[in-house]
Scaffold this motif. Structure first.
Motif, mmCIF file in Angstrom:
data_model
loop_
_atom_site.group_PDB
_atom_site.id
_atom_site.type_symbol
_atom_site.label_atom_id
_atom_site.label_comp_id
_atom_site.label_asym_id
_atom_site.label_seq_id
_atom_site.Cartn_x
_atom_site.Cartn_y
_atom_site.Cartn_z
ATOM 1 N N ILE A 1 3.903 5.068 6.835
ATOM 2 C CA ILE A 1 4.239 5.475 5.440
ATOM 3 C C ILE A 1 3.770 4.489 4.404
ATOM 4 C CG2 ILE A 1 5.952 6.554 3.829
ATOM 5 C CD1 ILE A 1 7.427 7.300 6.033
ATOM 6 N N ASP A 2 2.850 5.002 3.483
ATOM 7 C CA ASP A 2 2.047 4.423 2.285
ATOM 8 C C ASP A 2 2.815 4.550 0.951
ATOM 9 O OD1 ASP A 2 0.714 2.910 4.113
ATOM 10 O OD2 ASP A 2 -1.235 4.241 3.622
ATOM 11 N N LYS A 3 3.435 3.854 0.140
ATOM 12 C CA LYS A 3 3.712 3.893 -1.016
ATOM 13 C C LYS A 3 2.703 3.513 -2.229
ATOM 14 C CE LYS A 3 7.815 3.395 -4.307
ATOM 15 N NZ LYS A 3 9.121 3.000 -4.261
ATOM 16 N N GLY A 4 2.065 4.179 -2.845
ATOM 17 C CA GLY A 4 0.923 3.744 -3.682
ATOM 18 C C GLY A 4 1.197 2.763 -4.609
ATOM 19 N N ILE A 5 0.342 1.771 -4.916
ATOM 20 C CA ILE A 5 0.407 0.455 -5.975
ATOM 21 C C ILE A 5 -0.437 0.931 -6.652
ATOM 22 C CG2 ILE A 5 0.257 -1.836 -6.424
ATOM 23 C CD1 ILE A 5 1.620 -2.223 -3.498
ATOM 24 N N ASP A 6 -2.124 1.004 -6.332
ATOM 25 C CA ASP A 6 -3.074 1.111 -7.003
ATOM 26 C C ASP A 6 -4.175 2.035 -6.498
ATOM 27 O OD1 ASP A 6 -4.571 0.530 -9.524
ATOM 28 O OD2 ASP A 6 -5.553 -1.082 -8.459
ATOM 29 N N GLY A 7 -4.851 2.933 -6.973
ATOM 30 C CA GLY A 7 -5.645 3.990 -6.260
ATOM 31 C C GLY A 7 -5.317 5.222 -6.722
ATOM 32 N N HIS B 1 -8.954 0.288 7.104
ATOM 33 C CA HIS B 1 -7.426 -0.144 6.654
ATOM 34 C C HIS B 1 -7.097 -1.385 6.950
ATOM 35 C CE1 HIS B 1 -6.810 4.180 6.307
ATOM 36 N NE2 HIS B 1 -7.372 4.326 7.363
ATOM 37 N N ILE C 1 1.178 -4.924 3.078
ATOM 38 C CA ILE C 1 0.457 -4.372 1.793
ATOM 39 C C ILE C 1 -0.992 -3.471 2.672
ATOM 40 C CG2 ILE C 1 -1.365 -4.481 -0.208
ATOM 41 C CD1 ILE C 1 1.883 -4.874 -0.731
ATOM 42 N N ARG C 2 -1.181 -2.448 2.329
ATOM 43 C CA ARG C 2 -2.462 -2.114 3.050
ATOM 44 C C ARG C 2 -3.642 -1.749 2.032
ATOM 45 N NH1 ARG C 2 -1.678 1.464 7.281
ATOM 46 N NH2 ARG C 2 0.175 2.477 6.499
ATOM 47 N N LEU D 1 -10.886 2.471 -3.202
ATOM 48 C CA LEU D 1 -10.136 1.789 -2.982
ATOM 49 C C LEU D 1 -8.522 2.370 -2.990
ATOM 50 C CD1 LEU D 1 -12.584 -0.067 -2.988
ATOM 51 C CD2 LEU D 1 -10.957 -1.922 -3.357
ATOM 52 N N GLN D 2 -7.708 1.976 -2.174
ATOM 53 C CA GLN D 2 -6.400 2.302 -2.485
ATOM 54 C C GLN D 2 -5.585 1.231 -1.773
ATOM 55 O OE1 GLN D 2 -4.636 5.070 -3.621
ATOM 56 N NE2 GLN D 2 -2.650 4.369 -3.160
ATOM 57 N N THR D 3 -4.685 0.682 -2.763
ATOM 58 C CA THR D 3 -3.597 -0.572 -2.465
ATOM 59 C C THR D 3 -2.195 0.453 -2.257
ATOM 60 O OG1 THR D 3 -4.918 -1.899 -3.525
ATOM 61 C CG2 THR D 3 -2.796 -2.725 -3.019
ATOM 62 N N SER D 4 -1.473 -0.011 -1.232
ATOM 63 C CA SER D 4 -0.419 0.832 -1.102
ATOM 64 C C SER D 4 0.516 -0.371 -0.343
ATOM 65 C CB SER D 4 -0.452 1.961 -0.083
ATOM 66 O OG SER D 4 -1.417 2.844 -0.657
ATOM 67 N N GLU D 5 2.078 -0.056 -0.737
ATOM 68 C CA GLU D 5 2.867 -0.847 0.216
ATOM 69 C C GLU D 5 3.215 -0.215 1.517
ATOM 70 O OE1 GLU D 5 6.846 -0.631 -1.995
ATOM 71 O OE2 GLU D 5 7.778 -1.809 -0.262
ATOM 72 N N ILE D 6 3.443 -0.645 2.408
ATOM 73 C CA ILE D 6 3.574 -0.032 3.911
ATOM 74 C C ILE D 6 5.100 0.164 3.853
ATOM 75 C CG2 ILE D 6 3.384 -0.048 6.224
ATOM 76 C CD1 ILE D 6 0.718 -1.644 6.043
ATOM 77 N N SER E 1 -6.869 0.421 1.667
ATOM 78 C CA SER E 1 -7.492 1.214 2.411
ATOM 79 C C SER E 1 -8.913 1.446 1.610
ATOM 80 C CB SER E 1 -6.906 2.601 2.460
ATOM 81 O OG SER E 1 -5.695 2.625 3.493
ATOM 82 N N LEU F 1 0.864 -8.701 -2.052
ATOM 83 C CA LEU F 1 -0.117 -8.628 -3.161
ATOM 84 C C LEU F 1 -0.933 -9.984 -3.412
ATOM 85 C CD1 LEU F 1 1.541 -6.149 -5.667
ATOM 86 C CD2 LEU F 1 -0.508 -5.764 -4.274
ATOM 87 N N ARG G 1 -4.504 -4.944 6.591
ATOM 88 C CA ARG G 1 -3.081 -5.269 6.311
ATOM 89 C C ARG G 1 -3.059 -6.895 5.711
ATOM 90 N NH1 ARG G 1 1.271 -3.020 9.361
ATOM 91 N NH2 ARG G 1 0.496 -0.863 10.035
#
Lengths: 95, 95
Positions: free
Chosen positions: A40-46, B53, B2-3, B88-93, B5, B59, B55
């Motif tokens: 599961i990803d919680k978006g930060i940027d994008g 993707h 952090i992912r 680009l997408q930055t996310s918290e896993i 993608s 941040l 990891r």
């Protein structure tokens, strides 16, 4: 291996309950489709506010899961955590 | 965790060399940013022809990697395998 990714595009006024998603919805998907886990990803940027990634052994396994009886319950649960229409991507995991 | 993608949206006439991407570009990213590995997707159905993707521990680690010297070489390599502008997408896993 096949990855099914589900993306939730952010939009003005859109709502997304990350807690419900993690605690209720994704576990329902995992149980319904007989998987071991999901990421599961919680978006930060994008472009996406959230995403989930499921792994299936093959396209046949994925298609069988999608057409299984429980999938209707999975889809019916979506309005319980978001107003966003999810975007689906199916990919081969090449590495 | 952090992912990061990176998605390559499919478009009329767009080109993407999956072999070069797997054999050359993604290994260059992994080496440049000091990562252990990356996951590569080859699109089957959905908006993206390919994705990767990565990891990162945090941040801060991600930002340090992006602003490292080698990132210019990574970006300069993109035209060698695709005509697509990546998303680009930055996310918290979270799980």
């Amino acid at each position: 291996m096949i990855r099914l990714s589900v993306f939730y595009p952010s939009a003005e006024g859109a709502t997304f309950d990350h807690d419900y998603y993690r605690a209720k919805h994704v576990p329902l998907c995992v149980k319904t489709w007989g998987l071991d886990s999901a990421e599961i990803d919680k978006g930060i940027d994008g472009p996406y506010v959230a995403a989930v990634h499921f792994r299936f052994e093959s396209l046949e396994t994925l298609n069988a899961a999608m057409s299984s009886k429980g999938t209707a319950d999975v889809l019916a649960d979506v309005p319980n955590y978001t107003s966003i229409t999810p975007l689906l991507q199916t990919s081969e995991i090449v590495e």
